[in-house]
Design an enzyme around this catalytic site. Structure first.
Site, PDB file in Angstrom:
ATOM      1  N   LYS A   1      60.527  64.435  34.746  1.00 32.44           N
ATOM      2  CA  LYS A   1      61.628  63.851  35.527  1.00 32.44           C
ATOM      3  C   LYS A   1      61.168  62.513  36.102  1.00 32.44           C
ATOM      4  CE  LYS A   1      64.710  65.388  39.325  1.00 32.44           C
ATOM      5  NZ  LYS A   1      64.986  66.513  40.263  1.00 32.44           N
TER       6      LYS A   1
ATOM      7  N   SER B   1      69.695  68.180  40.139  1.00 34.29           N
ATOM      8  CA  SER B   1      69.490  66.795  39.766  1.00 34.29           C
ATOM      9  C   SER B   1      68.594  66.602  38.552  1.00 34.29           C
ATOM     10  CB  SER B   1      68.877  66.039  40.950  1.00 34.29           C
ATOM     11  OG  SER B   1      67.596  66.553  41.244  1.00 34.29           O
TER      12      SER B   1
ATOM     13  N   SER C   1      67.618  72.026  42.159  1.00 33.31           N
ATOM     14  CA  SER C   1      67.646  71.031  41.077  1.00 33.31           C
ATOM     15  C   SER C   1      66.890  71.388  39.810  1.00 33.31           C
ATOM     16  CB  SER C   1      67.118  69.692  41.585  1.00 33.31           C
ATOM     17  OG  SER C   1      68.144  69.024  42.255  1.00 33.31           O
TER      18      SER C   1
HETATM   19  N1  GLN Z   1      71.982  69.596  44.784  1.00 34.93           N
HETATM   20  C1  GLN Z   1      71.102  69.560  45.907  1.00 34.93           C
HETATM   21  C2  GLN Z   1      71.239  68.248  46.634  1.00 34.93           C
HETATM   22  O1  GLN Z   1      72.034  67.478  46.218  1.00 34.93           O
HETATM   23  C3  GLN Z   1      69.690  69.827  45.501  1.00 34.93           C
HETATM   24  C4  GLN Z   1      69.028  68.679  44.889  1.00 34.93           C
HETATM   25  C5  GLN Z   1      67.617  68.974  44.514  1.00 34.93           C
HETATM   26  O2  GLN Z   1      67.197  70.117  44.470  1.00 34.93           O
HETATM   27  N2  GLN Z   1      66.848  67.919  44.322  1.00 34.93           N
HETATM   28  O3  GLN Z   1      70.582  67.986  47.585  1.00 34.93           O
END
Ligand code: GLN
Length: 495
Positions: free
Chosen positions: A81, A156, A180
């Protein structure tokens, strides 16, 4: 043999036996990325020359020293990532503000993969600074779901999940702050593991919310995720929150079913807020466990409802402080100034141009929650909610003698691109089932448990297990029991 169809462990073994050269494996992945990724946009950068050169050097070492000496991931192509630092290429975090940022160092977790012999083929797309659940908040355009290109892959870490699902690489790294890794794994039909907070060093993971962030693997099987996790884990003097515990030996016992498995099923897992196809897949997965001799215990997690509210106070609060460093001076994009304009204008303009709307929303939410007079009302209360949610899990696991809690990963299958971008709250609710493990610091894994149908597309559904801190072994053995009894993990997205 089509190399890209092999699981990570199958490919690793083929390379170790010299049935497939590491260079051949790297080339197969790179060629598939070139052919398929223009329609998916899982990758932000592909390191063709570097990956081939490294694979060739691994082949030379395999010839000279043998597989045992090179490492447990010798020659395996991996994607990472793009919020993980690497000392070549760029580390953009999906943000304009870091569009041209070149990290001078490599993240510990990535270095550990390299030390184990892995070949990094590229960096994957993400919501800007990992804030989002669809990869649509990337400044460089969304990733598409390989099962239905009109849909989001989740986020994400949507690029990593899509890359593994579309067989661009057999494994990938993501980061999980509120879901994420697990939510995109669910939406793309792969396995995604968030280890216990502290298991994997955060050194070189660009910080979003430091008390939640954790790096973890994607694979197409539980064993593949276990192998990558073994390589990633372990204490690191460069991260004071990394736990002083040795990496777990996960693969050694993975195939051993748990006798008298006891899984807790929270009431919310069966409530009306869940999509009917997800409910049906979850019920079927529960039946699979029962047929394997497991006992399912209905449990009460009375404070699970407060997870989203608590997370979306604490995570933005931490983000607002972590992102203060992007000032246009020390890092990244610097705005143009006209003669006579001052430093404050430089800060404002650099941040105004560099950050996207969701990141700005989080900075404002977090700054507000931390401001004098509101701190007790929001931040402190959210921390209290965090504690009671952790208490709910600890109590359920201990009092009911559970091995793990079982619940869906996401409330619905992959949604259409654009469906939730205008409604931040709808996007946040995607994380209903995942944030609790981050709030409580517990390890959790998502794995395929079925397919939903929508508009003529088959869409994967994920189930999630959450176990005690540092008990990834039980977590993955329980996930493997379901996987061994079903074939959902062998389903492939349309080519
Ligand atoms: N969807 C969650 C957020 O927007 C988690 C994101 C993540 O785990 N990086 O914060």
């Amino acid at each position: 043999m089509d190399v890209t169809d092999l699981t990570l462990i199958e490919l690793r073994d083929a390379i170790a036996r010299r049935d497939c050269a590491a260079a051949e494996a790297a080339r197969a992945c790179l060629d598939r990325i070139e052919a398929v990724d223009p329609g998916l946009h899982a990758f932000l950068q592909v390191f063709r020359d570097e990956a081939l050169a490294r694979a060739e050097s691994i082949d030379a070492r395999l010839s000279a020293e043998g597989a045992g000496a090179v490492g447990p991931l010798a020659g395996v192509p991996i994607a990472i990532k793009d919020n993980l630092c690497l000392d070549y290429g760029r580390t953009t975090c999906g943000s304009r503000i870091l569009e041209n940022y070149e990290s001078p160092y490599t993240a510990t977790c990535v270095q550990r993969l390299l030390d184990a012999g892995a070949v990094i083929v590229g960096k994957t797309n993400l919501d800007e600074f990992a804030m989002g659940s669809s990869t649509e908040h990337s400044a460089f355009g969304p990733t598409r779901n390989p099962w239905d290109r009109q849909r989001a892959p989740g986020g994400s870490s949507g690029g990593s999940a899509a890359a593994v699902a579309a067989r661009l690489t057999p494994g990938a790294l993501g980061s999980d702050t509120g879901g994420s890794i697990r939510q995109p794994a669910a939406h793309c039909g792969v396995v995604g593991l968030k280890p216990t907070y502290g298991r994997v060093s955060r050194w070189g993971l660009v910080a979003f919310a430091s008390s939640f962030d954790q790096v973890g693997p994607f694979g197409r099987t539980v064993a593949d995720a276990a192998l990558l996790c073994e390589a990633l884990c372990g204490p690191d003097p460069l991260d004071s929150t990394s736990a002083e515990v040795e990496p777990p030996a996960l693969l050694a016992t993975l195939e051993r079913p748990i006798d008298g498995l006891r899984l807790g099923i929270p009431a919310q897992a069966r409530s009306g807020g869940v999509d009917p196809d997800v409910s049906a897949a979850f019920a079927a997965a529960c039946s699979v466990y029962e047929s394997l001799g497991a006992t399912l215990v209905l449990i009460d997690l009375p404070n699970l409802e407060y997870g989203i509210a608590a997370y979306y106070i604490i995570a933005p609060a931490e983000a607002s402080t972590n992102l203060a460093r992007y000032d246009g001076i020390r890092y990244g994009r610097r705005a143009r100034l006209e003669p006579g304009e001052d430093l404050e204008t430089l800060y404002r303009r650099s941040r105004g141009e560099g950050f996207g709307a969701e990141v700005k929303r989080r900075i404002m939410l977090g700054t507000y929650a931390l401001s004098a007079g509101y701190y007790d009302a929001y931040y402190k209360k959210a921390q209290q909610a965090r504690r009671v949610i952790k208490g709910d899990f600890d109590r359920a696991l201990d009092e009911e003698g559970l091995h793990a809690v079982f619940l869906p990963t996401a409330p619905g299958p992959a949604f259409k691109l654009g469906a939730k971008t205008a409604d931040p709250l709808a996007m946040y609710l995607e994380d209903f089932f995942t944030v609790a493990a981050n709030l409580a610091g517990l390890p959790a894994v998502s794995f395929p448990i079925g397919l939903a149908q929508a508009d003529g597309s088959a869409l994967p559904v994920g189930g999630q297990l959450v176990a005690r801190a540092f008990d990834e072994m039980t977590l993955l053995r329980a996930a493997r029991m379901h996987e061994a009894a079903t074939d959902w993990h062998t389903q492939k997205p349309p080519a």
